[in-house]
Design an enzyme around this catalytic site. Structure first.
Site, PDB file in Angstrom:
ATOM      1  N   LYS A   9      26.235  33.445  13.371  1.00  0.00           N
ATOM      2  CA  LYS A   9      26.563  32.803  12.088  1.00  0.00           C
ATOM      3  C   LYS A   9      27.269  31.464  12.332  1.00  0.00           C
ATOM      4  O   LYS A   9      27.650  31.147  13.465  1.00  0.00           O
ATOM      5  CB  LYS A   9      27.449  33.758  11.273  1.00  0.00           C
ATOM      6  CG  LYS A   9      26.723  35.049  10.855  1.00  0.00           C
ATOM      7  CD  LYS A   9      27.634  35.933   9.996  1.00  0.00           C
ATOM      8  CE  LYS A   9      26.919  37.196   9.545  1.00  0.00           C
ATOM      9  NZ  LYS A   9      27.795  38.034   8.670  1.00  0.00           N
ATOM     10  N   TYR A  49      20.136  37.819   1.918  1.00  0.00           N
ATOM     11  CA  TYR A  49      21.232  38.703   1.502  1.00  0.00           C
ATOM     12  C   TYR A  49      21.008  39.298   0.105  1.00  0.00           C
ATOM     13  O   TYR A  49      21.963  39.680  -0.561  1.00  0.00           O
ATOM     14  CB  TYR A  49      22.558  37.938   1.546  1.00  0.00           C
ATOM     15  CG  TYR A  49      23.142  37.824   2.948  1.00  0.00           C
ATOM     16  CD1 TYR A  49      23.365  38.958   3.729  1.00  0.00           C
ATOM     17  CD2 TYR A  49      23.512  36.586   3.471  1.00  0.00           C
ATOM     18  CE1 TYR A  49      23.924  38.857   5.002  1.00  0.00           C
ATOM     19  CE2 TYR A  49      24.074  36.484   4.748  1.00  0.00           C
ATOM     20  CZ  TYR A  49      24.274  37.626   5.500  1.00  0.00           C
ATOM     21  OH  TYR A  49      24.827  37.534   6.757  1.00  0.00           O
ATOM     22  N   PHE A  57      31.372  39.310  -3.515  1.00  0.00           N
ATOM     23  CA  PHE A  57      31.463  38.309  -2.443  1.00  0.00           C
ATOM     24  C   PHE A  57      30.150  37.556  -2.215  1.00  0.00           C
ATOM     25  O   PHE A  57      30.054  36.758  -1.295  1.00  0.00           O
ATOM     26  CB  PHE A  57      31.933  38.979  -1.144  1.00  0.00           C
ATOM     27  CG  PHE A  57      31.067  40.122  -0.663  1.00  0.00           C
ATOM     28  CD1 PHE A  57      29.905  39.875   0.070  1.00  0.00           C
ATOM     29  CD2 PHE A  57      31.408  41.445  -0.933  1.00  0.00           C
ATOM     30  CE1 PHE A  57      29.105  40.912   0.510  1.00  0.00           C
ATOM     31  CE2 PHE A  57      30.609  42.501  -0.491  1.00  0.00           C
ATOM     32  CZ  PHE A  57      29.454  42.228   0.231  1.00  0.00           C
ATOM     33  N   ARG A  85      23.265  46.782  16.817  1.00  0.00           N
ATOM     34  CA  ARG A  85      24.306  47.009  15.804  1.00  0.00           C
ATOM     35  C   ARG A  85      25.576  47.558  16.474  1.00  0.00           C
ATOM     36  O   ARG A  85      26.688  47.151  16.128  1.00  0.00           O
ATOM     37  CB  ARG A  85      23.823  48.000  14.728  1.00  0.00           C
ATOM     38  CG  ARG A  85      22.725  47.490  13.821  1.00  0.00           C
ATOM     39  CD  ARG A  85      23.203  46.565  12.726  1.00  0.00           C
ATOM     40  NE  ARG A  85      24.166  47.161  11.814  1.00  0.00           N
ATOM     41  CZ  ARG A  85      24.594  46.554  10.683  1.00  0.00           C
ATOM     42  NH1 ARG A  85      24.135  45.346  10.348  1.00  0.00           N
ATOM     43  NH2 ARG A  85      25.475  47.118   9.905  1.00  0.00           N
ATOM     44  N   THR A  91      31.318  46.036  10.474  1.00  0.00           N
ATOM     45  CA  THR A  91      31.278  44.841   9.609  1.00  0.00           C
ATOM     46  C   THR A  91      32.650  44.170   9.527  1.00  0.00           C
ATOM     47  O   THR A  91      32.749  42.939   9.605  1.00  0.00           O
ATOM     48  CB  THR A  91      30.811  45.253   8.192  1.00  0.00           C
ATOM     49  OG1 THR A  91      29.536  45.896   8.311  1.00  0.00           O
ATOM     50  CG2 THR A  91      30.696  44.051   7.281  1.00  0.00           C
ATOM     51  N   ARG A 102      32.111  41.600  17.298  1.00  0.00           N
ATOM     52  CA  ARG A 102      33.067  41.396  16.208  1.00  0.00           C
ATOM     53  C   ARG A 102      34.464  41.859  16.612  1.00  0.00           C
ATOM     54  O   ARG A 102      35.462  41.274  16.195  1.00  0.00           O
ATOM     55  CB  ARG A 102      32.579  42.136  14.956  1.00  0.00           C
ATOM     56  CG  ARG A 102      31.361  41.458  14.309  1.00  0.00           C
ATOM     57  CD  ARG A 102      30.681  42.391  13.340  1.00  0.00           C
ATOM     58  NE  ARG A 102      29.701  41.703  12.495  1.00  0.00           N
ATOM     59  CZ  ARG A 102      28.893  42.334  11.653  1.00  0.00           C
ATOM     60  NH1 ARG A 102      28.933  43.650  11.544  1.00  0.00           N
ATOM     61  NH2 ARG A 102      28.034  41.644  10.906  1.00  0.00           N
ATOM     62  N   ASN A 112      32.504  36.992  10.391  1.00  0.00           N
ATOM     63  CA  ASN A 112      32.369  38.053  11.404  1.00  0.00           C
ATOM     64  C   ASN A 112      31.291  37.759  12.445  1.00  0.00           C
ATOM     65  O   ASN A 112      30.702  38.669  13.021  1.00  0.00           O
ATOM     66  CB  ASN A 112      32.199  39.423  10.731  1.00  0.00           C
ATOM     67  CG  ASN A 112      30.936  39.527   9.914  1.00  0.00           C
ATOM     68  OD1 ASN A 112      30.144  38.586   9.835  1.00  0.00           O
ATOM     69  ND2 ASN A 112      30.733  40.677   9.294  1.00  0.00           N
ATOM     70  N   HIS A 115      25.038  38.395  12.673  1.00  0.00           N
ATOM     71  CA  HIS A 115      24.237  39.263  11.811  1.00  0.00           C
ATOM     72  C   HIS A 115      23.232  40.003  12.661  1.00  0.00           C
ATOM     73  O   HIS A 115      22.685  39.442  13.614  1.00  0.00           O
ATOM     74  CB  HIS A 115      23.464  38.439  10.763  1.00  0.00           C
ATOM     75  CG  HIS A 115      22.428  39.269  10.052  1.00  0.00           C
ATOM     76  ND1 HIS A 115      22.746  40.072   8.982  1.00  0.00           N
ATOM     77  CD2 HIS A 115      21.107  39.481  10.313  1.00  0.00           C
ATOM     78  CE1 HIS A 115      21.637  40.735   8.602  1.00  0.00           C
ATOM     79  NE2 HIS A 115      20.641  40.385   9.398  1.00  0.00           N
ATOM     80  N   GLU A 126      13.367  40.673   7.744  1.00  0.00           N
ATOM     81  CA  GLU A 126      14.167  39.509   8.155  1.00  0.00           C
ATOM     82  C   GLU A 126      13.433  38.663   9.206  1.00  0.00           C
ATOM     83  O   GLU A 126      13.498  37.433   9.157  1.00  0.00           O
ATOM     84  CB  GLU A 126      15.534  39.988   8.663  1.00  0.00           C
ATOM     85  CG  GLU A 126      16.362  40.575   7.524  1.00  0.00           C
ATOM     86  CD  GLU A 126      17.628  41.307   7.966  1.00  0.00           C
ATOM     87  OE1 GLU A 126      17.904  41.358   9.178  1.00  0.00           O
ATOM     88  OE2 GLU A 126      18.332  41.832   7.080  1.00  0.00           O
TER      89      GLU A 126
HETATM   90  P1  DAT Z   1      26.676  43.799   8.058  1.00  0.00           P
HETATM   91  O1  DAT Z   1      26.710  42.304   8.298  1.00  0.00           O
HETATM   92  O2  DAT Z   1      27.549  44.531   9.047  1.00  0.00           O
HETATM   93  O3  DAT Z   1      25.292  44.350   7.963  1.00  0.00           O
HETATM   94  P2  DAT Z   1      26.833  44.089   5.158  1.00  0.00           P
HETATM   95  O4  DAT Z   1      25.342  44.056   5.140  1.00  0.00           O
HETATM   96  O5  DAT Z   1      27.514  45.188   4.444  1.00  0.00           O
HETATM   97  O6  DAT Z   1      27.405  44.055   6.658  1.00  0.00           O
HETATM   98  O7  DAT Z   1      27.391  42.723   4.560  1.00  0.00           O
HETATM   99  C1  DAT Z   1      26.776  41.490   4.882  1.00  0.00           C
HETATM  100  C2  DAT Z   1      27.850  40.473   5.116  1.00  0.00           C
HETATM  101  O8  DAT Z   1      28.575  40.251   3.906  1.00  0.00           O
HETATM  102  C3  DAT Z   1      28.916  40.872   6.141  1.00  0.00           C
HETATM  103  O9  DAT Z   1      28.509  40.619   7.471  1.00  0.00           O
HETATM  104  C4  DAT Z   1      30.073  40.034   5.725  1.00  0.00           C
HETATM  105  C5  DAT Z   1      29.939  39.978   4.215  1.00  0.00           C
HETATM  106  N1  DAT Z   1      30.781  41.000   3.567  1.00  0.00           N
HETATM  107  C6  DAT Z   1      30.571  42.334   3.565  1.00  0.00           C
HETATM  108  N2  DAT Z   1      31.536  42.995   2.907  1.00  0.00           N
HETATM  109  C7  DAT Z   1      32.391  42.030   2.466  1.00  0.00           C
HETATM  110  C8  DAT Z   1      33.590  42.020   1.711  1.00  0.00           C
HETATM  111  N3  DAT Z   1      34.133  43.176   1.265  1.00  0.00           N
HETATM  112  N4  DAT Z   1      34.194  40.838   1.470  1.00  0.00           N
HETATM  113  C9  DAT Z   1      33.669  39.679   1.911  1.00  0.00           C
HETATM  114  N5  DAT Z   1      32.527  39.599   2.622  1.00  0.00           N
HETATM  115  C10 DAT Z   1      31.907  40.747   2.895  1.00  0.00           C
HETATM  116 MG    MG Z   2      23.816  44.192   6.523  1.00  0.00          MG
END
Ligand code: DAT
Ligand code: MG
Length: 148
Positions: A9, A49, A57, A85, A91, A102, A112, A115, A126
């Site tokens: 990222k 996303y 968020f 993963r 996350t 991470r 973080n 991705h 994707e």
């Molecule tokens: P991951 O990236 O582990 O697959 P995710 O798909 O749940 O996680 O979320 C995508 C991204 O969104 C994550 O890398 C960071 C952001 N994100 C997730 N939960 C969040 C939150 N509670 N507040 C802010 N950003 C968040």
């Molecule tokens: Mg995800």
């Protein structure tokens, strides 16, 4: 062989972590089959996303992922989706184990570092969003007999 989509990222690119991150997957035994440095357009960020579009968020997430270049990659290997993963870590960096990407480099969930696709369906979706088939290279690495 299974493929997954991963990207460093904007925070990881700015913090000079492209080399470290690609090195971890290379040393693990996975094979890089596509990669590019790119600036994600807002429309692609929203589509990538899409599953989070109702989350509070979402706006911040799209703004962040388009805030600078990302390093997009496709990696190949047995069970690469789940293994990558695990190598990324949870996350929320505060919950990510030391030794994970991470866990080692992140502090807050909104920055973080990396991705990675979370299932075969999301990997296929994707990879298709970010890469043309001509950008993926089909080749035989010499070390495969020492990994499998
Ligand atoms: P991951 O990236 O582990 O697959 P995710 O798909 O749940 O996680 O979320 C995508 C991204 O969104 C994550 O890398 C960071 C952001 N994100 C997730 N939960 C969040 C939150 N509670 N507040 C802010 N950003 C968040
Ligand atoms: Mg995800």
């Amino acid at each position: 062989m299974e493929k997954t989509f991963m990207m460093v990222k904007p925070d990881g690119v700015q913090r000079n972590l492209i080399g470290d991150i690609t090195s971890r997957f290379e040393k693990k035994g996975f094979q890089l089959v596509g990669a590019k440095l790119m600036q994600i357009p807002t429309s692609l960020a929203e589509e990538h996303y899409g599953e989070h579009k109702e989350k509070p968020f979402f706006g911040e997430l799209v703004e962040f992922i388009t805030s600078g270049p990302v390093f997009a990659m496709v990696w190949e290997g047995e069970d690469v989706i789940a293994t990558a993963r695990n190598m990324m870590g949870a996350t929320k960096p505060a919950e990510a184990a030391p030794g994970t990407i991470r866990g080692d480099y992140g502090v807050i969930v909104g920055k973080n570092i990396i991705h990675g696709s979370d299932s075969p369906e999301s990997a296929e979706r994707e990879i298709g969003l970010f890469f043309n088939s001509e950008e993926l290279v089909d080749y035989q690495k010499n070390d495969l007999n020492w990994i499998y």
